[in-house]
Enzyme design. Structure first.
Site: not given
Length: 436
Positions: A207, A244, A314, A339, A368-369, A390
């Site tokens: 990320e 996180d 999450d 998400k 997302r990554s 985020k």
């Protein structure tokens, strides 16, 4: 002008990790068009929608030709002729067409790209930006979100180089989004400089955050505080830390395996460790402090620290209204990570988002990554007045495109103000008489 869907076309494109993913373009009979790309996560909750991958040896098994074909051959015939403004009806049609709880028949990637494309096309048909379409359709007060921005990346985003997945900063004391970007840039540069001095800079994670070489997980917190200070900031003043933990990634059989430190912790010991960090560092938010199946531990953690910090579910909630309501009923977490690809459709994501507000939970819309140049979540966070966003770190175009879109939107006619962090509690603020 007709708002009926005239065509639905899927294309195989590529995400930030170099893996194939699905893009869908939808065109109405009047010529309005919208497109969207499905993101992909590395750290996944077991209850989230499943991407459909081709398997086999080609492209590491990650190809998406089956998912693309499902859009073009299965989803498209059902959507053609439907009104693009009927987001709920279209999403329900795809959910029924798939027939599984996790979208495993058609593929979560096929369904979410189609659902997002419907949303974009409806905005295009209306002739307004996506954020404005969402604000009007769902009767929301738009605002520019407060971001969580990664400085160090670990966990599944950095080949488990360190156990904790994200060491992030938030700037709730900023006056606007531009100030957030400037302050974060200084901190990011300071962190890189400190790591280079110590010989610990080894590249960037998935990320965009620094991919560090630490001896312990707590060293990441120590260095982050140093970086905040080196950037000319007072830790716990206008800049705070967000973590996180992504504990499900290193939990097994009721134990938490900290591989970096070669030790196992019980649930109670994990809670005690995080509690020590909360008391020692300017931490205002922790995501997934415990395993997604550690119900008792998550409830206990929330009971002990929920009035002091933001606790985000999450993997524990997986953007599910059902799981959110269950968590609220049991007193677990006080915020939810939202998400859209985790839920699988825009409508299901919105159900969770709206339920969170009704239950008094904060919403944090998240990327997302495995990301792309798609800016859907920036518009969703701003248009829905989500409050927090985020996206990842302060490098890599798939991240910066989303932050830069926030900068553009903050001056848009009709956009509300910056959602500063008055609601975020923090132990350091309380000690200094600064709690807001």
């Amino acid at each position: 002008m007709s708002s009926e869907i005239a065509s639905v076309e899927a294309l195989r494109v590529w995400d930030s990790r170099g893996n194939p993913t699905v893009e869908v373009a939808i065109t109405t009979a009047s010529g309005a068009q919208g497109r969207a790309i499905a993101p992909a996560g590395a750290s996944r909750g077991s209850r989230e929608a499943l991407d459909l991958r081709d398997g086999g040896s080609k492209l590491g098994g990650m190809d998406v030709r089956k998912a693309v074909a499902n859009v073009n051959e299965v989803i498209a015939p059902k959507l053609i002729g439907m009104d693009v403004n009927d987001q709920r009806g279209i999403d329900d049609t795809m959910i029924a067409l798939d027939g599984t709880p996790l979208k495993s028949t058609l593929g979560g990637n096929a369904v979410v790209a189609s659902s997002l494309a419907v949303m974009h096309t409806a905005a295009a048909a209306e002739g307004v930006p996506l954020w404005a379409h969402l604000a009007k359709k769902y009767e929301r007060q738009p605002s520019i979100p407060l971001p969580e921005i990664q400085i160090f990346g670990g966990g599944a985003h950095a080949s488990q180089r360190i156990d904790i997945q994200d060491f992030m900063v938030m700037v709730p004391g900023a006056s606007d989004f531009e100030e957030v970007m400037e302050v974060t840039s200084e901190i990011f540069r300071a962190a890189g400089s400190l790591m280079t001095q110590r010989g610990g800079a080894v590249g960037v994670a998935d990320e965009g955050g620094w991919w560090p070489s630490f001896q312990t997980n707590e060293e990441g917190l120590e260095l982050l505080v140093e970086a905040i200070e080196l950037a000319g900031e007072t830790p716990g003043d206008r800049v705070v830390i967000s973590l996180d933990i992504a504990a499900s990634e290193f939990a097994s059989n009721g134990k938490y395996r900290l591989g970096l430190e070669d030790r196992d912790l019980s649930s109670d010991q994990m809670i005690a460790l995080l509690g020590k960090w909360i008391d020692t560092y300017p931490i205002a938010s922790i995501e997934d402090p415990l395993d997604e199946d550690d119900r008792e531990g998550t409830i206990a953690f929330t009971q002990e620290f929920g009035d002091r910090i933001q606790i985000i579910g999450d993997d524990y909630i997986t953007t599910s209204e059902t799981m959110l309501r269950k968590a609220a009923g049991e007193g677990a977490c006080n915020a939810v990570l939202v998400k859209v690809n985790q839920a699988g459709t825009v409508s299901e994501m919105l159900d969770t988002f709206m339920a969170a507000e009704d239950l008094g939970y904060r919403n944090v819309i998240s990327a997302r990554s495995g990301e792309t140049e798609d800016v859907s979540i920036t518009h969703m966070s701003a248009g829905l007045g989500g409050g927090q966003l985020k996206v990842g770190s302060f490098t890599r175009s798939e991240r910066m495109v989303k932050w830069n879109e926030c900068l553009r939107l903050q001056n848009a006619p009709g956009m509300g103000g910056f959602a500063a962090g008055e609601s975020l509690a923090n132990t350091w603020w309380g000690k200094k008489g600064q709690q807001r």
